[in-house]
Design an enzyme around this catalytic site. Sequence first.
Site, mmCIF file in Angstrom:
data_model
loop_
_atom_site.group_PDB
_atom_site.id
_atom_site.type_symbol
_atom_site.label_atom_id
_atom_site.label_comp_id
_atom_site.label_asym_id
_atom_site.label_seq_id
_atom_site.Cartn_x
_atom_site.Cartn_y
_atom_site.Cartn_z
ATOM 1 N N CYS A 240 0.794 -1.231 0.000
ATOM 2 C CA CYS A 240 0.000 0.000 0.000
ATOM 3 C C CYS A 240 0.831 1.288 0.000
ATOM 4 O O CYS A 240 0.277 2.377 -0.171
ATOM 5 C CB CYS A 240 -0.932 0.002 1.203
ATOM 6 S SG CYS A 240 -1.811 -1.543 1.414
ATOM 7 N N HIS B 10 -3.510 7.573 6.086
ATOM 8 C CA HIS B 10 -3.599 6.321 5.345
ATOM 9 C C HIS B 10 -4.848 5.532 5.739
ATOM 10 O O HIS B 10 -5.266 4.645 4.987
ATOM 11 C CB HIS B 10 -2.350 5.473 5.612
ATOM 12 C CG HIS B 10 -2.342 4.168 4.876
ATOM 13 N ND1 HIS B 10 -2.242 4.089 3.503
ATOM 14 C CD2 HIS B 10 -2.438 2.875 5.316
ATOM 15 C CE1 HIS B 10 -2.265 2.826 3.122
ATOM 16 N NE2 HIS B 10 -2.384 2.065 4.202
ATOM 17 N N GLU C 208 -2.073 4.241 13.332
ATOM 18 C CA GLU C 208 -1.812 5.546 12.723
ATOM 19 C C GLU C 208 -2.290 6.686 13.615
ATOM 20 O O GLU C 208 -1.643 7.729 13.684
ATOM 21 C CB GLU C 208 -2.468 5.651 11.350
ATOM 22 C CG GLU C 208 -2.042 6.930 10.628
ATOM 23 C CD GLU C 208 -2.486 6.995 9.182
ATOM 24 O OE1 GLU C 208 -2.089 7.949 8.490
ATOM 25 O OE2 GLU C 208 -3.234 6.091 8.734
ATOM 26 N N LYS D 268 -10.276 7.180 1.832
ATOM 27 C CA LYS D 268 -10.525 5.897 1.185
ATOM 28 C C LYS D 268 -12.001 5.516 1.188
ATOM 29 O O LYS D 268 -12.407 4.610 0.446
ATOM 30 C CB LYS D 268 -9.672 4.813 1.833
ATOM 31 C CG LYS D 268 -8.185 4.972 1.535
ATOM 32 C CD LYS D 268 -7.350 3.886 2.180
ATOM 33 C CE LYS D 268 -5.884 3.979 1.745
ATOM 34 N NZ LYS D 268 -5.208 5.197 2.225
ATOM 35 N N HIS E 191 -9.705 1.498 -1.078
ATOM 36 C CA HIS E 191 -8.257 1.409 -0.881
ATOM 37 C C HIS E 191 -7.651 0.914 -2.180
ATOM 38 O O HIS E 191 -7.776 -0.258 -2.543
ATOM 39 C CB HIS E 191 -7.946 0.454 0.260
ATOM 40 C CG HIS E 191 -6.502 0.447 0.664
ATOM 41 N ND1 HIS E 191 -5.526 1.150 -0.017
ATOM 42 C CD2 HIS E 191 -5.849 -0.183 1.687
ATOM 43 C CE1 HIS E 191 -4.350 0.957 0.552
ATOM 44 N NE2 HIS E 191 -4.527 0.148 1.587
ATOM 45 N N PHE F 45 2.206 -3.280 3.962
ATOM 46 C CA PHE F 45 2.556 -4.519 4.646
ATOM 47 C C PHE F 45 4.067 -4.584 4.862
ATOM 48 O O PHE F 45 4.855 -4.027 4.097
ATOM 49 C CB PHE F 45 2.121 -5.718 3.819
ATOM 50 C CG PHE F 45 0.643 -6.046 3.917
ATOM 51 C CD1 PHE F 45 -0.171 -5.456 4.853
ATOM 52 C CD2 PHE F 45 0.081 -6.972 3.058
ATOM 53 C CE1 PHE F 45 -1.511 -5.762 4.945
ATOM 54 C CE2 PHE F 45 -1.261 -7.299 3.134
ATOM 55 C CZ PHE F 45 -2.059 -6.692 4.079
#
Length: 403
Positions: free
Chosen positions: A168, A297, A308, A326, A331, A390
């Site tokens: 991502c 994010h 986050e 998003k 996403h 990831f």
Amino acid sequence: MSSAPITPLPVTATASATACGVGNRQLLDALLSGESRLKPSKLFTSDRPVYCGEIGNELLPAIPTELQRFDSRNARIALAALDCETDGLRAAIDTASRRYGASRVGIVLGTSTSGIYETENAYIALAQNGRLPESYDFFHQHAWVATAHYLRAEIGITGPCYAVSTACSSSSKTIASAQRLILSGVCDAVLTGGVDSLCRMTLHGFRSLGLVSERPCMPLDQNRSGISLGEAAGLLLLERTQTEFADCPHLLGCGESSDAHHMTAPHPEGRGAVLAMNHALSQAGLSASDIDYVNLHVTGTLKNDEAEMCATESVFGNATACSGTKGLTGHTLGAAGGVEAIVALLALQHGFKPGTCGLRELDPSFSNNVLYEPQTGVPVNKVMSNNFGFGGNNTTLIFGGLR
């Protein structure tokens, strides 16, 4: 960390294709309205409800006959953005190629899925007919670098060309890579950002992790239940500093880190995210108080949003306005950094702060200044955009004007 601010780089053109439509104007309208563009998928069926940020097939142009070996959904999404006349990206690239020479213009493209959708369809055909379709070309359609190679052939530039795939954070990392190519003197201009398309493997992979919501995603909400996948192209043209670009928005700083806490889960305190944000601030020569808005994010998963929020509070306290977008686009994985960089640039150019589409009631454990609805007519001079992938691949970008 950098001991002194680096040279800001002008962003001379951008283009996007998302579930909001083709072109930055469509994305801007969606951001200002705050209305989700997530719908049940038409691309493939699923045994459970799934909402996606899908781009209508009617919006995707055909690949030119001479470049049919590259034909894939990913390439068509890229071409849709490239050829959006109101965004003007192709014209800007042509101008840069004439100004510097084709060999001085590079491409660094982020992707996560690339042409996996084409491979899935090819193997369905193999199961049904006993052979792969004659048109199937793994290297030119599926490989991570396939769409970057397609754009190079489509545009006719000959500088460095490669792909980055760090889940991502892929296309935010490509922007940092483009910065290095220009500041090191390898290139004078770089087409960067990312393109990703929907596929079955991604849906089932995220489902196996228990991360896919069966309703439109609700980032930061106390009842959030996972992500909604999307597809998109978010492309930017960075050029070396020149006097005539003084009024363009600029990339002021990039921060990258790799916390390697877990294969898929973020560090619970967001330590890698904190490093990335602080590094970007240092590179830009800014303090946290200089940032007017943070594009988060946040994806709508329990752990990602928690980590986050913890990291953002560590860097900013609870004063700086922040939100996640998003819920509008889904996403878009390897394209998220490119799309959200454009969101940051739109916020700068049009003087607004996006809201958090899908958020109804903020998780009570979060004390951050989260925007539910867009705020318009407000001064926005410096914007931060976060993307975390990831394996702890974290990237933060800062954009702003020079004046």
